[in-house]
Motif scaffolding. Structure first.
Motif, PDB file in Angstrom:
ATOM      1  N   TYR A  18       0.849  -1.188   0.000  1.00 12.65           N
ATOM      2  CA  TYR A  18       0.000   0.000   0.000  1.00 12.65           C
ATOM      3  C   TYR A  18       0.884   1.238   0.000  1.00 12.65           C
ATOM      4  O   TYR A  18       1.764   1.391   0.855  1.00 12.65           O
ATOM      5  N   ALA A  40      -6.378  -2.192   4.136  1.00 11.72           N
ATOM      6  CA  ALA A  40      -5.156  -2.878   3.703  1.00 11.72           C
ATOM      7  C   ALA A  40      -4.685  -3.871   4.769  1.00 11.72           C
ATOM      8  O   ALA A  40      -4.347  -5.020   4.451  1.00 11.72           O
ATOM      9  N   VAL A 290      -9.175  -1.280  -2.201  1.00 14.14           N
ATOM     10  CA  VAL A 290      -8.148  -2.143  -1.604  1.00 14.14           C
ATOM     11  C   VAL A 290      -8.599  -3.590  -1.624  1.00 14.14           C
ATOM     12  O   VAL A 290      -7.843  -4.498  -2.013  1.00 14.14           O
TER      13      VAL A 290
END
Length: 331
Positions: A18, A40, A290
């Motif tokens: 990320y 994440a 995500v």
């Protein structure tokens, strides 16, 4: 989530990492940024990439607050130094002064005692490489970073830096280049050199600034709220916003559908087919992005599909290794 070793080191990183370039501290409000980092973590991402120059340091601050309270040993935090972070004449580049001062600022903003990988954000033509690598060695030997990495270095620069790092008994284990199905400039020189040296790629813009998501249609205005409509993001995506290229990207949609993948998943899975790529960096403005992206981890694309992707994009792919460049003058 799947994990890969970074270079020849023992460090494992998540295949999807990320990053908060453009988003945190600028494009995305902090509440949304924190929600994306939480998404994440929940999805198994353990590797987080940032830089001191992103949003004037605010990106590191947001990430530091977002990760506060997490078990530090369960995370891999990467940051970078090179771009200008202040008005002083020494507040950019890779001089000993700037590196030593910048690592202190990054650690303070990230609320951590060390980073896992400290990266040269570009190559500095105005500082002797010996000075730069010696300063990085001091950072590692003082315990403020475990490893060093670079970003957008050429094959020759990688070889020179790696040789000095070895002499200084530190590990240069990663390069962070731009890499996507549309931008393949590392393949002819950087990847072979990296395989030789034991250096992995942690790639940024694997979706070509979002173009490979398929949301930008030829002949139509960009969707509201997309990167192409953002003041800073529109500058970085402009070179991809050509009708012939956007038309070619639309030819990938049925290929993704047939493979049971979304377009972002296809783009991420594509870069992860390269055995020299350890991780693909994704950014997000919403948590659901995500959750979609992480499903690309562990996906194997068949050779026939890879060929169809090549055929669909044709000669629109950028392959010139000369595009792996750092600015001639210090920012």
């Amino acid at each position: 989530m799947e994990f890969r070793h970074l270079g020849r080191s023992g460090l494992l990183v998540s295949e999807i990492s990320y990053g908060n370039w453009i988003t945190h501290g600028s494009q995305v409000e902090e509440e949304a940024a924190l929600a994306c980092v939480r998404a994440a973590l929940d999805a198994g991402i353990s590797t987080f990439d940032t830089a001191d120059a992103y949003a004037g340091g605010r990106a590191e601050e947001v990430l530091g607050r977002a990760l506060h309270g997490e078990r530090r040993e369960s995370l891999e935090i990467l940051t970078k130094v090179f771009w200008r972070i202040g008005p002083g004449r020494n507040e950019s580049g890779l001089s000993r002064k700037h590196i030593r001062e910048s690592i202190e600022g990054s650690l303070r903003r990230l609320q951590t005692d060390y980073v896992d990988v400290y990266q040269a954000h570009r190559f500095d033509f105005h500082t002797p490489l010996e000075e730069t690598m010696s300063a990085f060695a001091d950072v590692v030997h003082s315990g403020k970073a475990h490893y060093i990495g670079v970003s957008e270095w050429t094959a020759d620069q990688l070889r020179a830096g790696h040789s000095l790092a070895k002499d200084l008994k530190i590990s240069l284990i990663s390069n962070q280049p731009q890499y996507s199905a549309l931008h393949r400039i590392i393949e002819s020189q950087v990847v072979p050199a990296s395989l030789e040296l034991g250096v992995s790629q942690i790639v940024f813009s694997p979706m070509a600034q979002g173009v490979l998501s398929g949301k930008y249609m030829p002949g139509q205005a960009p969707p509201d709220g997309s990167r192409a409509t953002d003041a800073s993001g529109s500058k970085t995506i402009a070179r991809f916003m050509q009708d012939d290229l956007l038309t070619a990207v639309q030819r990938l949609v049925p290929l993704a559908d047939a493979a049971g993948l979304t377009m972002p998943q296809l783009a991420l899975a594509w870069v992860l087919q390269n055995r020299n790529v350890a991780s693909a960096i994704v950014g997000a403005s919403r948590p659901e992005q995500v959750h979609d992206n992480v499903k690309a981890a562990g996906v194997r694309l068949e050779d026939d599909l890879l060929k169809q992707i090549d055929d669909a994009l044709g000669d629109l792919v950028e392959r010139d290794p000369a595009k792996t460049e750092s600015p001639a003058n210090r920012p």
